[in-house]
Scaffold this motif. Sequence first.
Motif: not given
Length: 365
Positions: A322, A317, A177, A73-74
């Motif tokens: 996420m 989170q 996140f 993800t990030w």
Amino acid sequence: MSALVQKYRNMVLVGLFFFYLGCVITLNFVNTECPASSTTGILESTVNTEVEYIVLVLSGPQNEVKRDAIRSTWANFVGNIITENNVRLYRWNHSWTEPKKAQSFAKILYPIGVQGLSENQLKKISNENSRSKDLILLENLHDSYENLARKVIESMIWLNNNYKNLKYVLKCDDDSFVRVDLIIKDLEAFAPQMNAPEISTYVTQKNVESFFYKGLYWGYFDGRARVFLNGKWEEKDWFLCDTYLPYALGGGYVISQSIVKYIARNHDLLSVYHSEDVSMGVWTAALDGINRVHDVRFDTEWKSRGCDTNMLVRHKQTPTDMFEMYRTLVYSHGKKLCKTENKLRKSYQYNWNVLPSMCCKQNQV
């Protein structure tokens, strides 16, 4: 017969002499100095001169699922920072279909204490590192909550030894996140002063006559927190005062290379407390010329304040959370973090011009 024995005896002695002489000559030309022993290891262990930004994610040996959630993800948003004419610029550069663009100036690393792990655990960690190549393996550290501050110190030593052109380190947890792209964007544009009109709505800092800073400590600060005397966060060795010294909450904060160097070079003199963020506040308290910046975009308290698109870090989170924020950002081309914005708790602007106990009671928003 005796003459024959004497002949071969002399040949053997001459051979041994020249063998010994050759060893002496070789040793004079070959560096036989052993490499310095190290408490840390990683697959990439050579000194790197390209990396300027490190995201240091504190994660336990058993949290591979959380690390994979970040990798999927990030962590990919580093690719939204591009270099044009030697200037770093933010440009949304991410989609489902386009391959992830690796950047050499920023890395996301996960320090893991491996002391005391079983053979199966070590094998699992090794397999993960073989595919991801982003673990810092701390060989002399038992990974536990009580050792988090020590883990940060060991990580700072390793970073200082291996990244000579480092500018900033963002420390966060594996349940955070992080808009790593926007944090790098703001650092490139505004650090270390962090006083630009573009971010004035979010940040507060102590007013100083000179804007020449020797470092930056940026996050969501607290100066009135009472010392825990029991439970998980108990600090048995705390004696400084009735409250913790002002510190940026550990869900995510940024420190400059000057602070990394200070910790690495003075690690044997530093007091170590259970909470690594409290420890960072103590370690940096006496440092002159450090710009301490409070930013409401860091949602890093013990409980999330909700979701706002402007947030740079969201602590507490789950991997599911996420992936939801990641999807929302991708579908909106980086313009929307939250599927539905909500405010669960109020934030505050830190007042740097009063005593720490009064820092956070006013101007709640």
